[in-house]
Design a protein around this motif. Structure first.
Motif, PDB file in Angstrom:
ATOM      1  N   GLY A 193       0.817  -1.214   0.000  1.00  0.00           N
ATOM      2  CA  GLY A 193       0.000   0.000   0.000  1.00  0.00           C
ATOM      3  C   GLY A 193       0.848   1.260   0.000  1.00  0.00           C
ATOM      4  O   GLY A 193       0.535   2.238  -0.687  1.00  0.00           O
ATOM      5  N   TYR A 194       1.937   1.239   0.762  1.00  0.00           N
ATOM      6  CA  TYR A 194       2.821   2.416   0.810  1.00  0.00           C
ATOM      7  C   TYR A 194       3.520   2.618  -0.529  1.00  0.00           C
ATOM      8  O   TYR A 194       3.676   3.749  -0.995  1.00  0.00           O
ATOM      9  N   LEU A 199       5.532   3.472  -6.725  1.00  0.00           N
ATOM     10  CA  LEU A 199       6.582   2.499  -6.993  1.00  0.00           C
ATOM     11  C   LEU A 199       5.985   1.160  -7.388  1.00  0.00           C
ATOM     12  O   LEU A 199       4.936   0.752  -6.877  1.00  0.00           O
ATOM     13  N   ALA A 200       6.673   0.459  -8.270  1.00  0.00           N
ATOM     14  CA  ALA A 200       6.317  -0.925  -8.601  1.00  0.00           C
ATOM     15  C   ALA A 200       7.125  -1.824  -7.677  1.00  0.00           C
ATOM     16  O   ALA A 200       8.352  -1.912  -7.793  1.00  0.00           O
ATOM     17  N   LEU A 201       6.447  -2.485  -6.752  1.00  0.00           N
ATOM     18  CA  LEU A 201       7.114  -3.280  -5.725  1.00  0.00           C
ATOM     19  C   LEU A 201       6.924  -4.767  -5.991  1.00  0.00           C
ATOM     20  O   LEU A 201       5.802  -5.250  -6.124  1.00  0.00           O
ATOM     21  N   SER A 202       8.040  -5.499  -6.044  1.00  0.00           N
ATOM     22  CA  SER A 202       7.976  -6.967  -6.110  1.00  0.00           C
ATOM     23  C   SER A 202       8.463  -7.520  -4.773  1.00  0.00           C
ATOM     24  O   SER A 202       9.448  -7.028  -4.216  1.00  0.00           O
ATOM     25  N   VAL A 203       7.757  -8.525  -4.266  1.00  0.00           N
ATOM     26  CA  VAL A 203       8.032  -9.040  -2.922  1.00  0.00           C
ATOM     27  C   VAL A 203       8.320 -10.532  -2.983  1.00  0.00           C
ATOM     28  O   VAL A 203       7.604 -11.292  -3.653  1.00  0.00           O
ATOM     29  N   SER A 250      16.921   7.369  -6.401  1.00  0.00           N
ATOM     30  CA  SER A 250      17.487   6.323  -7.266  1.00  0.00           C
ATOM     31  C   SER A 250      17.316   6.620  -8.748  1.00  0.00           C
ATOM     32  O   SER A 250      18.079   6.117  -9.573  1.00  0.00           O
ATOM     33  N   GLY A 251      16.271   7.396  -9.091  1.00  0.00           N
ATOM     34  CA  GLY A 251      15.992   7.645 -10.495  1.00  0.00           C
ATOM     35  C   GLY A 251      15.201   6.544 -11.157  1.00  0.00           C
ATOM     36  O   GLY A 251      15.002   6.567 -12.382  1.00  0.00           O
ATOM     37  N   VAL A 252      14.746   5.550 -10.387  1.00  0.00           N
ATOM     38  CA  VAL A 252      13.906   4.475 -10.929  1.00  0.00           C
ATOM     39  C   VAL A 252      12.659   4.338 -10.068  1.00  0.00           C
ATOM     40  O   VAL A 252      12.599   4.865  -8.955  1.00  0.00           O
ATOM     41  N   LEU A 253      11.664   3.634 -10.597  1.00  0.00           N
ATOM     42  CA  LEU A 253      10.401   3.453  -9.866  1.00  0.00           C
ATOM     43  C   LEU A 253      10.111   1.977  -9.609  1.00  0.00           C
ATOM     44  O   LEU A 253       8.981   1.609  -9.310  1.00  0.00           O
ATOM     45  N   GLN A 254      11.156   1.138  -9.729  1.00  0.00           N
ATOM     46  CA  GLN A 254      11.005  -0.285  -9.440  1.00  0.00           C
ATOM     47  C   GLN A 254      11.858  -0.627  -8.218  1.00  0.00           C
ATOM     48  O   GLN A 254      13.005  -0.176  -8.111  1.00  0.00           O
ATOM     49  N   VAL A 255      11.293  -1.424  -7.339  1.00  0.00           N
ATOM     50  CA  VAL A 255      12.034  -1.827  -6.144  1.00  0.00           C
ATOM     51  C   VAL A 255      11.699  -3.280  -5.821  1.00  0.00           C
ATOM     52  O   VAL A 255      10.558  -3.720  -5.996  1.00  0.00           O
ATOM     53  N   GLU A 256      12.702  -4.026  -5.397  1.00  0.00           N
ATOM     54  CA  GLU A 256      12.526  -5.421  -5.002  1.00  0.00           C
ATOM     55  C   GLU A 256      12.705  -5.545  -3.498  1.00  0.00           C
ATOM     56  O   GLU A 256      13.618  -4.939  -2.920  1.00  0.00           O
ATOM     57  N   LEU A 257      11.850  -6.364  -2.864  1.00  0.00           N
ATOM     58  CA  LEU A 257      11.917  -6.564  -1.422  1.00  0.00           C
ATOM     59  C   LEU A 257      11.980  -8.060  -1.137  1.00  0.00           C
ATOM     60  O   LEU A 257      11.132  -8.824  -1.599  1.00  0.00           O
ATOM     61  N   TYR A 258      13.001  -8.473  -0.394  1.00  0.00           N
ATOM     62  CA  TYR A 258      13.184  -9.872  -0.016  1.00  0.00           C
ATOM     63  C   TYR A 258      13.091  -9.975   1.506  1.00  0.00           C
ATOM     64  O   TYR A 258      13.816  -9.286   2.231  1.00  0.00           O
ATOM     65  N   LEU A 259      12.217 -10.837   1.987  1.00  0.00           N
ATOM     66  CA  LEU A 259      12.010 -11.005   3.425  1.00  0.00           C
ATOM     67  C   LEU A 259      12.199 -12.480   3.776  1.00  0.00           C
ATOM     68  O   LEU A 259      11.521 -13.350   3.226  1.00  0.00           O
ATOM     69  N   THR A 260      13.132 -12.753   4.686  1.00  0.00           N
ATOM     70  CA  THR A 260      13.412 -14.123   5.118  1.00  0.00           C
ATOM     71  C   THR A 260      13.275 -14.212   6.627  1.00  0.00           C
ATOM     72  O   THR A 260      13.918 -13.446   7.354  1.00  0.00           O
TER      73      THR A 260
END
Length: 384
Positions: free
Chosen positions: A270-271, A277-281, A312-322
């Motif tokens: 949601g944030y 931002l395009a967020l991949s999780v 960053s100059g980009v609108l894509q971000v990757e998030l990894y949670l372990t």
């Protein structure tokens, strides 16, 4: 006649000892009532206990529901036990901790030769000051248990019933004080949430509405004039106001996040939507974190996504949670412009210090991997 005198002297000695113990308990109780910070309170109470008794060294463990222990306070430890940040006290098996975890330790007890102390003597060249055995007592308030208080005296393998009774009384006082501080912290947290909600409402009802009005005014100005220079000025005003409006909505959402009740991943998605931002999780493990750890993780991830959008100059971000049995690991990654690591000290605007402070507050760490024009990775590790 001599027997009667000996009996009377013995009675006076017992009474004097009882008065001394009562005075010590009173002094410790007064100290505990005044303190509001946990570690300072525990260290001070332990110090007063040692000063007022024949106990010469002591240490306190906090032990959570999973059995994870933390050495929270210690006083007058021999050099062998102090070595390497008290490593010998914090590693390996221990009878007192095992009994505590199994619910078998209910009162002050003498401990046979301690495994950890024995190990420190075998592996350390430092002096252990004649410490071989210790007494232990659980710290609790009602049915809620917090940890252990251990005390020792050089060349002493067993403490008297009177000494153990005094230790139990002190432990009861400390347990009650721990509970009081825990409840106070909880009340403060509730008050903080209420204040955040109030501030979020105020920002939404005042500043947010004003910015929205400026946006509409600028749009009207563009349509009302034919002069290109004035149109461009209104367009710039509209753009800047829209950016400020996005920032304000993100700030309001940080203060009162909607969707977090559905879990941290949904909250972060949601944030990201608010920031555009395009967020991949990617998640490994079952997310079942303590509230404080979840909020810390959430706030750090928010700040990291803010940095992606702003710098960053980009609108894509990757998030990894372990999630592991002892730690939660978070990686926030982008393929943006990055920065040189030697610029860290001058990049306060990125909120890096804020992320590090949040992590340190729960005994965690934050690190960065970045290179100019090769993106940035923020690595977070929080124990729980």
């Amino acid at each position: 006649m001599e027997s009667n005198r000996t009996r009377v002297e013995g009675v006076f000695l017992v009474q004097a000892e009882e008065r001394s113990n009562i005075e010590l308990l009173k002094e410790i109780a007064e100290f505990l009532n005044e303190e509001t910070e946990m570690e300072q309170m525990l260290k001070g109470a332990l110090r007063k206990l040692l000063e007022g008794t024949l106990f010469e060294t002591g240490w306190i463990f906090f032990i959570n529901e999973k059995g994870k222990q933390e050495l929270i306070a210690h006083e007058n430890l021999p050099k062998a036990l102090q070595q390497n940040d008290c490593r010998h006290l914090q590693k390996g098996g221990c009878w007192c901790v095992s009994r505590f975890q199994n619910g078998e330790l209910e009162k002050a007890s003498n401990i046979i030769e301690c495994k950890r102390i024995v190990h420190s003597r075998k592996t350390s060249s430092k002096d252990y000051d004649g410490i071989t055995h210790h007494a232990t007592v659980p710290l609790q308030s009602g049915q809620e248990r917090f940890g252990l208080l251990n005390v020792a005296t050089p060349n002493t393998i067993r403490f008297s019933e009177g000494e153990l009774a005094l230790l139990e009384s002190v432990a009861f006082q400390i347990g009650s004080a721990i509970k009081r501080i825990v409840l106070t912290k909880q009340e403060q947290q509730v008050a903080l949430v209420q204040e955040r909600n109030r501030l979020a409402r105020d920002l939404h009802d005042s500043v947010n509405q004003l910015l929205f009005s400026v946006t509409l005014t600028a749009r009207g100005g563009i349509e009302m004039t034919e002069q290109q220079e004035i149109k461009d000025t209104f367009k710039e005003i509209q753009y800047l106001t829209q950016e400020a409006l996005t920032e304000m909505r993100a700030l309001i959402w940080q203060l009162r996040p909607k969707g977090l009740e559905n879990g941290i991943i949904e909250g972060l998605k949601g944030y990201a939507d608010i920031l555009g931002l395009a967020l991949s999780v990617n998640v490994k493990g079952v997310i079942n974190l303590p509230a404080r750890i979840e909020e810390t993780l959430f706030r750090i991830a928010q700040e990291a996504m803010n940095n992606v959008r702003k710098h960053s100059g980009v609108l894509q971000v990757e998030l990894y949670l372990t999630i592991t049995p002892t730690d939660v690991l978070l990686v926030v990654k982008d393929e943006g412009r990055g920065f040189h690591m030697n610029e860290l000290n001058s990049l306060r605007s990125l909120g890096l210090q804020s992320m590090r402070d949040r992590a340190h507050a729960v005994s965690g760490t934050v690190d960065w991997v970045t290179e100019w024009n090769k993106g940035t990775e923020i690595l977070v590790r929080l124990p729980y």
